[in-house]
Design a protein around this motif. Structure first.
Motif, PDB file in Angstrom:
ATOM      1  N   LYS A 221       0.859  -1.184   0.000  1.00 40.59           N
ATOM      2  CA  LYS A 221       0.000   0.000   0.000  1.00 40.59           C
ATOM      3  C   LYS A 221       0.899   1.239   0.000  1.00 40.59           C
ATOM      4  O   LYS A 221       1.430   1.640   1.036  1.00 40.59           O
ATOM      5  CB  LYS A 221      -0.939  -0.054   1.204  1.00 40.59           C
ATOM      6  CG  LYS A 221      -1.711  -1.372   1.284  1.00 40.59           C
ATOM      7  CD  LYS A 221      -2.736  -1.402   2.378  1.00 40.59           C
ATOM      8  CE  LYS A 221      -4.044  -0.808   1.909  1.00 40.59           C
ATOM      9  NZ  LYS A 221      -5.166  -1.103   2.822  1.00 40.59           N
ATOM     10  N   LEU A 222       1.047   1.838  -1.165  1.00 42.78           N
ATOM     11  CA  LEU A 222       2.019   2.906  -1.369  1.00 42.78           C
ATOM     12  C   LEU A 222       1.731   4.165  -0.556  1.00 42.78           C
ATOM     13  O   LEU A 222       2.636   4.956  -0.300  1.00 42.78           O
ATOM     14  CB  LEU A 222       2.097   3.257  -2.855  1.00 42.78           C
ATOM     15  CG  LEU A 222       2.725   2.206  -3.760  1.00 42.78           C
ATOM     16  CD1 LEU A 222       2.539   2.582  -5.225  1.00 42.78           C
ATOM     17  CD2 LEU A 222       4.200   2.014  -3.440  1.00 42.78           C
ATOM     18  N   HIS A 223       0.498   4.375  -0.194  1.00 49.53           N
ATOM     19  CA  HIS A 223       0.129   5.572   0.568  1.00 49.53           C
ATOM     20  C   HIS A 223      -0.294   5.242   1.996  1.00 49.53           C
ATOM     21  O   HIS A 223      -0.900   6.075   2.667  1.00 49.53           O
ATOM     22  CB  HIS A 223      -0.989   6.330  -0.137  1.00 49.53           C
ATOM     23  CG  HIS A 223      -0.526   7.074  -1.348  1.00 49.53           C
ATOM     24  ND1 HIS A 223      -1.396   7.710  -2.222  1.00 49.53           N
ATOM     25  CD2 HIS A 223       0.707   7.297  -1.842  1.00 49.53           C
ATOM     26  CE1 HIS A 223      -0.706   8.278  -3.200  1.00 49.53           C
ATOM     27  NE2 HIS A 223       0.568   8.042  -2.982  1.00 49.53           N
ATOM     28  N   GLY A 224       0.024   4.033   2.458  1.00 49.40           N
ATOM     29  CA  GLY A 224      -0.381   3.669   3.803  1.00 49.40           C
ATOM     30  C   GLY A 224      -1.823   3.220   3.863  1.00 49.40           C
ATOM     31  O   GLY A 224      -2.443   2.928   2.838  1.00 49.40           O
ATOM     32  N   ASP A 296      -1.374  11.537 -10.496  1.00 44.44           N
ATOM     33  CA  ASP A 296      -0.178  11.701  -9.674  1.00 44.44           C
ATOM     34  C   ASP A 296       1.037  11.634 -10.596  1.00 44.44           C
ATOM     35  O   ASP A 296       1.373  10.569 -11.126  1.00 44.44           O
ATOM     36  CB  ASP A 296      -0.123  10.589  -8.621  1.00 44.44           C
ATOM     37  CG  ASP A 296       1.018  10.783  -7.622  1.00 44.44           C
ATOM     38  OD1 ASP A 296       2.136  11.120  -8.064  1.00 44.44           O
ATOM     39  OD2 ASP A 296       0.796  10.593  -6.421  1.00 44.44           O
ATOM     40  N   GLU A 297       1.708  12.773 -10.794  1.00 51.49           N
ATOM     41  CA  GLU A 297       2.819  12.847 -11.749  1.00 51.49           C
ATOM     42  C   GLU A 297       3.964  11.922 -11.358  1.00 51.49           C
ATOM     43  O   GLU A 297       4.660  11.368 -12.221  1.00 51.49           O
ATOM     44  CB  GLU A 297       3.326  14.295 -11.843  1.00 51.49           C
ATOM     45  CG  GLU A 297       2.360  15.257 -12.516  1.00 51.49           C
ATOM     46  CD  GLU A 297       2.171  14.947 -13.995  1.00 51.49           C
ATOM     47  OE1 GLU A 297       3.155  14.532 -14.645  1.00 51.49           O
ATOM     48  OE2 GLU A 297       1.047  15.106 -14.498  1.00 51.49           O
ATOM     49  N   PHE A 298       4.174  11.747 -10.074  1.00 52.08           N
ATOM     50  CA  PHE A 298       5.277  10.902  -9.603  1.00 52.08           C
ATOM     51  C   PHE A 298       5.063   9.460 -10.058  1.00 52.08           C
ATOM     52  O   PHE A 298       5.977   8.818 -10.615  1.00 52.08           O
ATOM     53  CB  PHE A 298       5.373  10.987  -8.079  1.00 52.08           C
ATOM     54  CG  PHE A 298       6.596  10.328  -7.500  1.00 52.08           C
ATOM     55  CD1 PHE A 298       7.804  10.994  -7.448  1.00 52.08           C
ATOM     56  CD2 PHE A 298       6.528   9.034  -7.011  1.00 52.08           C
ATOM     57  CE1 PHE A 298       8.936  10.381  -6.913  1.00 52.08           C
ATOM     58  CE2 PHE A 298       7.658   8.418  -6.471  1.00 52.08           C
ATOM     59  CZ  PHE A 298       8.859   9.098  -6.428  1.00 52.08           C
ATOM     60  N   ILE A 299       3.868   8.932  -9.834  1.00 52.51           N
ATOM     61  CA  ILE A 299       3.563   7.555 -10.229  1.00 52.51           C
ATOM     62  C   ILE A 299       3.501   7.433 -11.748  1.00 52.51           C
ATOM     63  O   ILE A 299       4.004   6.453 -12.329  1.00 52.51           O
ATOM     64  CB  ILE A 299       2.243   7.100  -9.575  1.00 52.51           C
ATOM     65  CG1 ILE A 299       2.439   6.961  -8.056  1.00 52.51           C
ATOM     66  CG2 ILE A 299       1.767   5.771 -10.180  1.00 52.51           C
ATOM     67  CD1 ILE A 299       1.190   6.598  -7.299  1.00 52.51           C
ATOM     68  N   LEU A 300       2.909   8.413 -12.415  1.00 46.81           N
ATOM     69  CA  LEU A 300       2.854   8.397 -13.876  1.00 46.81           C
ATOM     70  C   LEU A 300       4.252   8.288 -14.466  1.00 46.81           C
ATOM     71  O   LEU A 300       4.504   7.473 -15.379  1.00 46.81           O
ATOM     72  CB  LEU A 300       2.167   9.665 -14.390  1.00 46.81           C
ATOM     73  CG  LEU A 300       2.250   9.907 -15.908  1.00 46.81           C
ATOM     74  CD1 LEU A 300       1.538   8.796 -16.673  1.00 46.81           C
ATOM     75  CD2 LEU A 300       1.669  11.278 -16.263  1.00 46.81           C
TER      76      LEU A 300
END
Length: 358
Positions: A221-224, A296-300
């Motif tokens: 779970k990448l965001h907790g 989400d630009e980071f994940i994209l």
């Protein structure tokens, strides 16, 4: 079966009564307008409503969509009293043609206070709407049983569940999600052991981000999640509810990475979790992405860079797949980015995903 990586966005939780990030915008706005909190004056309340509405309209008129992540990215900046000079080089250049003093704050002090109050209410709201109702457990079982049964086909490992039925188990695969809910944990509980990165030490569940367990199904779970809490010694534990102390250590609060906290990605455990995600993306040939809009630009960027350097295939499962592909993945051929234009939870959706795999 060939190893795959499954990535679940908020659209994957819709069949179980949970809202998407886009739907949360309207839900949160309705909650704000329903009644004025007793802790606010009439003036503060009006500023809060006006600020939220103006941000929402500005984002939608520019990008054609608006979700809770984008609204609260702006609110976070406002609450921190940032100046025009903090917006970045390109923004500063554009603004310099209109505003002479770049050291001015982008909003008033009143709006900054309103933004701070909105952010606190937002966190409470997210925790509430992401909690599952017990009535959804059968729906979760039905949807995921159908999904994994068809996905794994005849090569899957069979597990006998608590109800005595046989379930398909995709051993060695990884499921990543940015959702805070406990849908996946609810499904696998009583069916099979999964590696969800928790270590049991004398009854205390402690996060172990580097945990690997052979052919176990991995859930990251990448965001907790709703039940992640940080202790005063920087340990992260799983608890059913918030409490002030645990094992003589103070519980400092929830451990959920909200989309507006991008700067925290470089801290533990988020940096470690995303590094693991990057490694799995590069290692795995086929990715199934369900109900995710890639805002989400980071994940994209992680997906885009992995597509550039390897022989990967992205199967994008959402009714908006065509639009997302045009906006986010136009560089890639249709062989690299496949589309399933259906909602998750429908039987035909899983059939279409399996067809794309073949």
């Amino acid at each position: 079966m060939e190893q795959i990586l499954i990535f679940l966005g908020s659209g994957a939780s819709v069949p179980f009564g949970l809202p998407t990030m886009k739907n949360m915008v309207k839900l949160f706005e309705l909650k704000l307008k329903k009644s004025k909190p007793s802790s606010l004056t009439n003036k503060e309340y009006k500023i809060m409503i006006r600020l939220y509405g103006s941000i929402k309209r500005a984002i939608f008129s520019t990008y054609g969509y608006v979700d809770l992540e984008s609204v609260f990215t702006v609110l976070l900046s406002i609450s921190q009293r940032i100046k025009y000079s903090d917006l970045g080089f390109t923004s500063l250049f554009a603004i310099s043609r209109i505003i002479a003093d770049h050291n001015l704050n982008i909003t008033t002090e009143e709006e900054a206070r309103a933004a701070d109050k909105l952010l606190k209410r937002y966190r409470t709201f997210v925790r509430r709407v992401c909690r599952l109702k017990n009535s959804q457990e059968k729906k979760i079982t039905d949807v995921y049983s159908n999904f994994f049964e068809k996905l794994c086909s005849e090569q899957s490992q069979k597990i006998r569940g608590k109800d005595g039925l046989q379930y398909s188990y995709p051993s060695g695969c990884s499921i990543y999600t940015t959702n805070y809910d406990a849908v996946l944990e609810t499904y696998w509980q009583g069916i099979a052991h999964i590696n969800d990165l928790w270590k049991d030490t004398n009854g205390t569940l402690t996060l172990w981000v580097d945990k690997h367990e052979g052919d176990a199904l991995n859930l990251i779970k990448l965001h907790g999640s709703l039940d992640w809490f940080g202790l005063s010694d920087r340990t992260i534990v799983k608890l059913p509810n918030f409490r002030k102390t645990y094992g003589k250590r103070a519980v400092q609060g929830e451990f959920m990475l909200y989309p507006i906290q991008q700067k925290d990605l470089y801290l533990y455990p988020w940096f470690n979790l995303f590094y693991r995600f990057k490694d799995d993306l590069e290692r795995t040939k086929t990715w199934i992405v369900i109900g995710y809009s890639f805002n989400d630009e980071f994940i994209l960027n992680m997906f885009v860079e992995a597509l550039k350097i390897g022989d990967h295939k992205l199967i994008l499962v959402t009714p908006d797949a065509v639009d997302i592909t045009e906006r986010k993945f136009s560089l890639f051929s249709t062989d690299k980015v496949r589309q399933v234009l259906r909602k998750f939870g429908e039987e035909q959706t899983t059939i279409d995903i399996v067809n794309e795999l073949e």
